[in-house]
Design a protein around this motif. Structure first.
Motif, PDB file in Angstrom:
ATOM      1  N   SER A 230       0.815  -1.218   0.000  1.00  0.00           N
ATOM      2  CA  SER A 230       0.000   0.000   0.000  1.00  0.00           C
ATOM      3  C   SER A 230       0.846   1.264   0.000  1.00  0.00           C
ATOM      4  O   SER A 230       0.349   2.341  -0.345  1.00  0.00           O
ATOM      5  CB  SER A 230      -0.942  -0.003   1.205  1.00  0.00           C
ATOM      6  OG  SER A 230      -0.206  -0.080   2.412  1.00  0.00           O
ATOM      7  N   THR A 231       2.122   1.169   0.375  1.00  0.00           N
ATOM      8  CA  THR A 231       3.027   2.315   0.316  1.00  0.00           C
ATOM      9  C   THR A 231       3.159   2.813  -1.122  1.00  0.00           C
ATOM     10  O   THR A 231       3.338   4.012  -1.365  1.00  0.00           O
ATOM     11  CB  THR A 231       4.423   1.934   0.850  1.00  0.00           C
ATOM     12  OG1 THR A 231       4.293   1.401   2.166  1.00  0.00           O
ATOM     13  CG2 THR A 231       5.354   3.135   0.885  1.00  0.00           C
ATOM     14  N   LYS A 233       0.815   2.021  -3.587  1.00  0.00           N
ATOM     15  CA  LYS A 233      -0.474   2.058  -4.278  1.00  0.00           C
ATOM     16  C   LYS A 233      -1.556   2.486  -3.291  1.00  0.00           C
ATOM     17  O   LYS A 233      -1.977   1.701  -2.438  1.00  0.00           O
ATOM     18  CB  LYS A 233      -0.796   0.684  -4.876  1.00  0.00           C
ATOM     19  CG  LYS A 233      -1.970   0.702  -5.847  1.00  0.00           C
ATOM     20  CD  LYS A 233      -2.055  -0.612  -6.605  1.00  0.00           C
ATOM     21  CE  LYS A 233      -3.145  -0.568  -7.657  1.00  0.00           C
ATOM     22  NZ  LYS A 233      -3.171  -1.794  -8.489  1.00  0.00           N
ATOM     23  N   ALA A 234      -1.992   3.729  -3.414  1.00  0.00           N
ATOM     24  CA  ALA A 234      -2.973   4.276  -2.477  1.00  0.00           C
ATOM     25  C   ALA A 234      -4.314   3.561  -2.621  1.00  0.00           C
ATOM     26  O   ALA A 234      -4.700   3.134  -3.712  1.00  0.00           O
ATOM     27  CB  ALA A 234      -3.144   5.777  -2.733  1.00  0.00           C
ATOM     28  N   GLY A 235      -5.019   3.462  -1.492  1.00  0.00           N
ATOM     29  CA  GLY A 235      -6.367   2.905  -1.508  1.00  0.00           C
ATOM     30  C   GLY A 235      -6.433   1.399  -1.523  1.00  0.00           C
ATOM     31  O   GLY A 235      -7.511   0.831  -1.694  1.00  0.00           O
TER      32      GLY A 235
END
Length: 427
Positions: A230-231, A233-235
């Motif tokens: 997630s760092t 790739k947001a969401g």
């Protein structure tokens, strides 16, 4: 070269340090195949020949054994001093490498489903005593959508030194800490780590560890904690972070301990999404797990379950929906995967069926696609129903047909016994 054995060469697909791969036609099976031809000089090389020959023999020995819908099948193999080749299933869509670049990334749910299918394939391989040892996007072939095939089991049953693993089998980027340090032999836990790295790459377009050279990557694998996906790739669903980070944990004891545990974690993602997106169709991941849990399919091996998925059409229905009408013609049968249906003839209720029960099977058993329906079937709750055309089942594999025949026979016997009991009560 115009032919190799009975196979007619169409064109060269590629070549590497140890051989060429050709696209060919199998005139007897009437299918395209890929043929890997080894260079004789590579197998006889003074330094690496024994290793290359061992890899080739390992892969050739698997001919006819790795029969799984998500593993590339090996149909034939010839190993001789001057000419050796392996004939395998031809997959046209390339590898998963094409989905690892920025701008080409798949949806997260597609990645989860691809990894689920990899997990099931590798669980099957482990059941045969095999560890892949060289999992990476380049060894996972892409057919279409989320359909994949794992390839290159040449390293699967080799006992090789740590130096040989690093320099000759795959990339250090996908190797677990215990492998790069030489702590233990490869196992399903190191394969779980490698597949976790593949998942990380497909989700983010980045590897968890990268460096200017091999030693830099190895140092990070052993000593540095990776950033969560997630760092980059947001969401992203936090559950995906959890799954990836658990799979690539440095301590093998903190990873998923079995392929089934890994698969269950992936399936839970779909369950949560299904609850929040009622209109979304079910994934193959969900459907596979539903089939495994249904009593009708309890004795079906994994290969046949995947075949059922391919044959069947799934749909959801609201209460009071008529699925079959008495007197109509029918060429399909149905299996209830969730909810309840009522069977009626005229105004009389004959039975109530639930998840795992079949109905309409006489369209298959009677070998008459124009057979009349003998009863009406109506949903009494929200239902999930899978439909299979009788003709499609007749054209399926012999093993699949036999399993259905056995289940239908058992169903007919059970219904006759129930009818006899009701008659005895009435008399």
């Amino acid at each position: 070269m115009e032919s190799i054995g009975k196979y007619q060469i169409i064109r060269e697909l590629g070549r590497g340090a140890t051989g060429k791969v050709y696209l060919a036609e199998d005139p007897f099976a009437k299918r395209k195949v890929a043929i890997k031809v080894a260079f004789p000089e590579a197998l006889k090389h003074a330094e690496d020949g024994a290793f290359y020959r061992s890899m080739f023999l390992n892969e050739a020995s698997l001919a006819g054994k790795l029969n799984h819908p998500h593993i590339v099948q090996i149909f034939d193999a010839v190993v001789e001093d001057d000419f050796s080749y392996i004939v395998m299933e031809y997959i046209e869509g390339g590898t998963l490498e094409k989905f690892c670049a920025d701008g080409q990334l798949l949806e997260t749910r597609e990645v989860a489903e691809i990894i689920f299918k990899c997990v099931r394939a590798l669980a099957f391989a482990q059941s045969l005593g095999l560890t892949h040892r060289d999992l990476k996007p380049g060894n996972i072939l892409h057919k279409d959508g989320t359909d994949i095939k794992i390839a290159d089991f040449g390293a699967a049953i080799n006992k090789v030194s740590d130096r040989t693993i690093i320099t000759n089998v795959g990339s250090p980027a996908y190797m677990s800490p215990e492998l790069v340090t030489g702590g233990v032999q490869a196992s399903h836990l190191s394969d779980i780590y490698a597949l976790g790295v593949v998942m990380y790459y497909l989700l983010t377009g980045k590897l968890p560890f990268s460096g200017a050279n091999t030693m830099s990557v190895i140092y990070q694998i052993v000593n540095t904690e990776p950033e969560p996906p997630s760092t980059h790739k947001a969401g992203m669903d936090p559950a995906l972070d959890f799954i990836v980070m658990k799979a690539i944990a440095k301590d093998p004891a903190r990873r998923f301990q079995t392929w089934d545990e890994f698969a269950q974690a992936l399936a839970e993602i779909w369950k949560r999404e299904q609850a929040s997106e009622e209109k979304r169709g079910q994934s193959d991941t969900e459907r596979f797990n539903i089939l495994r849990a249904l009593p009708f399919f309890r004795e079906f091996p994994e290969n046949e379950l995947w075949e059922v998925l391919r044959l069947s059409k799934w749909a959801k229905f609201r209460p009071d929906t008529v699925l079959i009408k008495e007197g109509d013609h029918g060429d399909s049968f149905f299996i209830c995967a969730g909810g309840y249906v009522r069977i009626t003839r005229g105004k009389k209720t004959l039975n109530v069926l639930t998840a795992g029960d079949c109905f309409g099977e006489m369209s298959y058993l009677a070998h008459n696609d124009r057979a009349h329906r003998s009863a009406t079937v109506t949903t009494t709750s929200d239902c999930v129903v899978l439909k299979i055309r009788a003709e499609d089942l007749r054209n399926s594999s012999l093993s699949c047909r036999r399993l259905f025949d056995e289940r239908f026979l058992n169903t007919l016997v059970d219904r006759l016994e129930n009818a006899n009991e009701q008659l005895s009560v009435m008399s």
